[in-house]
Scaffold this active site. Structure first.
Site, PDB file in Angstrom:
ATOM      1  N   SER B 146     -12.191 -71.199 -22.608  1.00 36.07           N
ATOM      2  CA  SER B 146     -11.775 -71.394 -23.994  1.00 36.07           C
ATOM      3  C   SER B 146     -10.287 -71.176 -24.101  1.00 36.07           C
ATOM      4  CB  SER B 146     -12.480 -70.391 -24.910  1.00 36.07           C
ATOM      5  OG  SER B 146     -11.852 -70.381 -26.185  1.00 36.07           O
ATOM      6  N   TYR B 159     -14.316 -61.987 -26.792  1.00 40.97           N
ATOM      7  CA  TYR B 159     -14.604 -63.326 -26.264  1.00 40.97           C
ATOM      8  C   TYR B 159     -13.413 -63.828 -25.434  1.00 40.97           C
ATOM      9  CZ  TYR B 159     -15.855 -68.330 -26.575  1.00 40.97           C
ATOM     10  OH  TYR B 159     -16.159 -69.637 -26.310  1.00 40.97           O
ATOM     11  N   LYS B 163     -13.380 -64.811 -21.462  1.00 43.28           N
ATOM     12  CA  LYS B 163     -12.978 -66.143 -20.995  1.00 43.28           C
ATOM     13  C   LYS B 163     -11.769 -66.050 -20.059  1.00 43.28           C
ATOM     14  CE  LYS B 163     -16.015 -68.884 -23.015  1.00 43.28           C
ATOM     15  NZ  LYS B 163     -17.048 -69.578 -22.199  1.00 43.28           N
TER      16      LYS B 163
END
Lengths: 252, 253
Positions: B146, B159, B163
């Site tokens: 991402s 998150y 990633k």
């Protein structure tokens, strides 16, 4: 429509600078295979004419335009020739580059330095200007180098120039969006004639060089590897990709 | 061979985790259109069965294997099912991921943190381990990372960290598995799938405002097909000399 149609370039007109041999020759063949008409630019008329003839012999459309990319009028004439001959302009590959001088930064002459800047940076800027004023939409790909990412003693001037090309890629991408996409490819070690001369090796020396370079994929790249990346970046498959640098390096 | 042949995946067998909807669904369709047989993995059986049926209806080959990617045995069974069903394994796309929590790092409960690491990071490691032991030479692993891995996105720090770790895993796996198997990652940004819209608490009507806010140079949101076309390139012979790279597909961000 199948995803495979997304990689096609039918009806597109592409200019490739440095298109007379090496990476540029591979890029030109790939663009032609994908359906584009190709305009080949390089200083030596004999070389671009040979590549144009090879492409025509395979059933493609190609035009040779001998061009000095360090001359902005020549770049304007090149872009105009593409439009005059094939009716439009949608793809421009700034591939011409290199350096005749090699050595520590402290040993370069002012002329060596200036030549490197003119050929590798200023030509990319000037050519992009010449291209975009004739493009309604389309894609520009700059052939940078892995050297832009880390120091390679003896090629510091070339590395600095290619780092500048990466920066130009990012800024042009922002300034030209959403009409025109601009990306770069950073090739790793691809033993073209120019590179072998620069490194002072011949065919016989390549296996030893490959071991020394420790390329993770265990092999040198080919112009075709760069050609396939150029086709992807210029095609609808990459229509939401802009301002990016793609390393095609065998894992380096 | 013409260059366009270099993007084909005929005869290849591909696994897509998180293949029941959103980006994974788009990736699966793209791989199928390029000629691969596709194994769809996700927790919800009805989601993967629907995608498999859609692909079969278009003339492609697909099988649905309900899978919990946070369970290493489930991943082993998935990889084995691909080989058992289609005879080999050549492409593995670690696409499953996401986060149920959104909020500052200081507010994340230990369970939410652990779940984020399990789904986004450990599943990529374990999925790749399960895949490569069965993968044919010349195989390709693609991790869906991402853009959040590259810079801070307040509210998604957990998150983003997971990633970023996926990007690092991509680089190390690429070195360790070369030259037999290539490993690359894609960093998407701003693709308004159902999961993203739920996370942001918006529906279709909120998309125009979000687009304005996102300031995407390309002037539009991305689509699952944009990611699918990148996966096809990275998995195909066209990218046979590309490994260990993190490829942003972001509309210019």
């Amino acid at each position: 429509m199948s995803v495979l149609d997304q990689y096609r370039l039918d009806g597109q007109v592409a200019v490739v600078t440095g298109g007379g041999r090496g990476l540029g020759e591979g890029i030109a063949h790939a663009l032609s295979d994908a359906g584009a008409a190709v305009v080949l630019a390089a200083r030596r008329a004999a070389e671009v004419e040979k590549v144009a003839a090879d492409i025509a012999a395979k059933g493609g459309r190609a035009l040779a335009v001998p061009t000095d990319v360090t001359n902005s009028q020549a770049l304007e004439a090149l872009a105009q020739a593409a439009v005059d001959t094939f009716g439009s302009l949608g793809i421009w590959v700034n591939n011409a580059g290199g350096s005749t001088a090699m050595g520590p930064l402290t040993d370069l002459s002012p002329q060596d330095w200036q030549d490197c800047v003119d050929l590798n940076i200023t030509a990319v800027w000037a050519a992009t200007l010449a291209a975009v004023k004739r493009m309604d939409s389309g894609a520009i790909v700059n052939i940078s180098s892995l050297v832009a990412r880390g120091p390679i003693p003896g090629s510091g001037h070339y590395g600095a120039a290619k780092a500048a090309v990466n920066s130009l890629t990012e800024t042009f991408a922002r300034e030209l969006a959403p009409k025109i996409r601009v990306n770069a490819i950073m090739p790793g070690y691809i033993p073209t004639e120019v590179m072998m001369t620069a490194l002072g090796v011949d065919e016989a020396g390549l296996p030893a060089l490959a071991r020394q370079l420790a390329i993770p994929m265990g092999k040198f790249g080919r112009p075709r590897d760069i050609g396939a990346a150029v086709v992807y970046l210029c095609s609808p498959a990459a229509q939401w990709v802009t301002g990016q640098m793609l390393p095609v390096t065998g894992g380096h | 061979m013409g260059i366009l042949e270099a993007y084909r995946l005929d005869g290849k067998v591909a696994v897509v985790t998180g293949g029941g909807r959103g980006i994974g669904e788009g990736i699966a369709h793209a791989l199928s259109e390029a000629g691969a047989a596709v194994v769809l993995a996700a927790r919800r059986r009805e989601d993967v069965e629907k995608v498999a049926a859609d692909i079969a209806a278009k003339g492609g080959r697909a099988v649905a294997v309900p899978t919990d990617v946070t369970d290493a045995r489930s991943l082993e069974a998935l990889a084995e099912a691909a080989v058992d069903t289609f005879g080999s394994l050549g492409i593995w796309v670690n696409n499953a991921g996401g986060s149920t929590y959104m909020g500052p790092l200081t507010g994340a409960a230990p369970d939410a943190w652990r779940h984020c690491m399990d789904v986004n990071l450990t599943a990529v490691w374990a999925g790749t381990v399960a895949a490569v032991k069965r993968m044919e030479d010349g195989g390709s692993v693609v991790n869906i990372s991402s853009r959040a891995a590259r810079g801070p996105v307040p509210g998604s720090g957990h998150y983003g960290a997971a990633k970023a770790a996926v990007n690092s895993l991509t680089e190390t796996f690429a070195r360790e598995l070369a030259p037999r198997i290539r490993v690359n990652a894609i960093e998407p940004a701003w693709i308004p799938t159902e999961v993203v819209m739920n996370a942001l608490g918006i529906d279709e009507s909120g998309l125009p405002d979000l687009l304005e806010q996102a300031r995407i140079p390309a002037g539009r949101f991305g689509t699952p097909l944009d990611i699918g076309a990148a996966v096809v390139y990275l998995s195909a012979p066209a990218a046979g000399w590309v490994t260990g790279q993190i490829w942003p597909v972001t509309g210019g961000l």
